[in-house]
Motif scaffolding. Structure first.
Motif, PDB file in Angstrom:
ATOM      1  N   UNK A 137     -10.011   8.287 -12.861  1.00  0.00           N
ATOM      2  CA  UNK A 137      -9.698   6.922 -12.429  1.00  0.00           C
ATOM      3  C   UNK A 137     -10.306   6.691 -11.051  1.00  0.00           C
ATOM      4  N   UNK A 138     -11.026   5.572 -10.917  1.00  0.00           N
ATOM      5  CA  UNK A 138     -11.669   5.238  -9.651  1.00  0.00           C
ATOM      6  C   UNK A 138     -10.819   4.237  -8.880  1.00  0.00           C
ATOM      7  N   UNK A 139     -10.580   4.574  -7.613  1.00  0.00           N
ATOM      8  CA  UNK A 139      -9.806   3.720  -6.702  1.00  0.00           C
ATOM      9  C   UNK A 139     -10.754   3.128  -5.680  1.00  0.00           C
ATOM     10  N   UNK A 159      -0.810   7.087  -4.263  1.00  0.00           N
ATOM     11  CA  UNK A 159      -0.322   5.836  -3.685  1.00  0.00           C
ATOM     12  C   UNK A 159      -1.396   5.251  -2.777  1.00  0.00           C
ATOM     13  N   UNK A 160      -1.322   3.960  -2.581  1.00  0.00           N
ATOM     14  CA  UNK A 160      -2.240   3.282  -1.669  1.00  0.00           C
ATOM     15  C   UNK A 160      -1.807   3.566  -0.234  1.00  0.00           C
ATOM     16  N   UNK A 161      -2.775   3.848   0.603  1.00  0.00           N
ATOM     17  CA  UNK A 161      -2.491   4.075   2.022  1.00  0.00           C
ATOM     18  C   UNK A 161      -1.996   2.784   2.662  1.00  0.00           C
ATOM     19  N   UNK A 162      -1.000   2.906   3.548  1.00  0.00           N
ATOM     20  CA  UNK A 162      -0.462   1.742   4.268  1.00  0.00           C
ATOM     21  C   UNK A 162      -1.106   1.678   5.653  1.00  0.00           C
ATOM     22  N   UNK A 163      -2.328   1.154   5.680  1.00  0.00           N
ATOM     23  CA  UNK A 163      -3.112   1.093   6.913  1.00  0.00           C
ATOM     24  C   UNK A 163      -2.444   0.260   8.001  1.00  0.00           C
ATOM     25  N   UNK A 164      -1.662  -0.739   7.589  1.00  0.00           N
ATOM     26  CA  UNK A 164      -1.054  -1.643   8.568  1.00  0.00           C
ATOM     27  C   UNK A 164      -0.129  -0.897   9.530  1.00  0.00           C
ATOM     28  N   UNK A 165       0.382   0.253   9.114  1.00  0.00           N
ATOM     29  CA  UNK A 165       1.248   1.046   9.996  1.00  0.00           C
ATOM     30  C   UNK A 165       0.491   1.553  11.221  1.00  0.00           C
ATOM     31  N   UNK A 166      -0.812   1.701  11.099  1.00  0.00           N
ATOM     32  CA  UNK A 166      -1.637   2.121  12.234  1.00  0.00           C
ATOM     33  C   UNK A 166      -2.343   0.939  12.887  1.00  0.00           C
ATOM     34  N   UNK A 167      -2.756  -0.034  12.064  1.00  0.00           N
ATOM     35  CA  UNK A 167      -3.490  -1.191  12.596  1.00  0.00           C
ATOM     36  C   UNK A 167      -2.676  -1.966  13.626  1.00  0.00           C
ATOM     37  N   UNK A 168      -1.340  -2.014  13.437  1.00  0.00           N
ATOM     38  CA  UNK A 168      -0.513  -2.795  14.357  1.00  0.00           C
ATOM     39  C   UNK A 168      -0.525  -2.215  15.772  1.00  0.00           C
TER      40      UNK A 168
END
Length: 118
Positions: free
Chosen positions: A16-18, A31-40
């Protein structure tokens, strides 16, 4: 579970390609990475914050294999480094193409976090 390949903007796991950054949990769940936890905090997902480290870490994890992107642009914040060290979790930070090889060959209780661009 096998990570088969990565290209700029994709990672293929078990056929499966993500097209987004992924976390592979201790259970093998993807799971999808939650980038917003670092972007903020940093305005970019290229610095892993302590908040994101807390989201990524699971009890029992011995090793975090962090694919830092195709060209290795991601790194840990000092606070995230300290957090993982206090948990006794070794962090292997490598460009994503190398990190997928490391992940596939590691026998540790591990979590994988893979940034698939830059």
């Amino acid at each position: 579970m096998e990570i088969e390949r990565t290209t700029f903007g994709t990672i293929t796991i078990d056929g499966k390609t993500y097209e987004h950054d992924v976390i592979i949990r201790l259970s093998g769940e993807i799971a999808k990475r939650k980038k917003k936890l670092s972007k903020k905090y940093y305005g970019t997902s290229h610095v892993l914050s302590k908040d994101e480290a807390k989201f990524v870490y699971e009890d029992g994890c011995e090793q975090l294999i962090l694919g830092s992107g195709q060209m290795g642009n991601v790194h840990l914040s000092p606070e995230a480094e300290t957090y993982f060290a206090k948990k006794g979790c070794t962090v292997l930070l490598q460009p994503t193409p190398k990190a997928i090889h490391t992940f596939n060959n590691s026998h540790a209780k591990k979590i994988g976090l893979f940034h698939i661009t830059c």
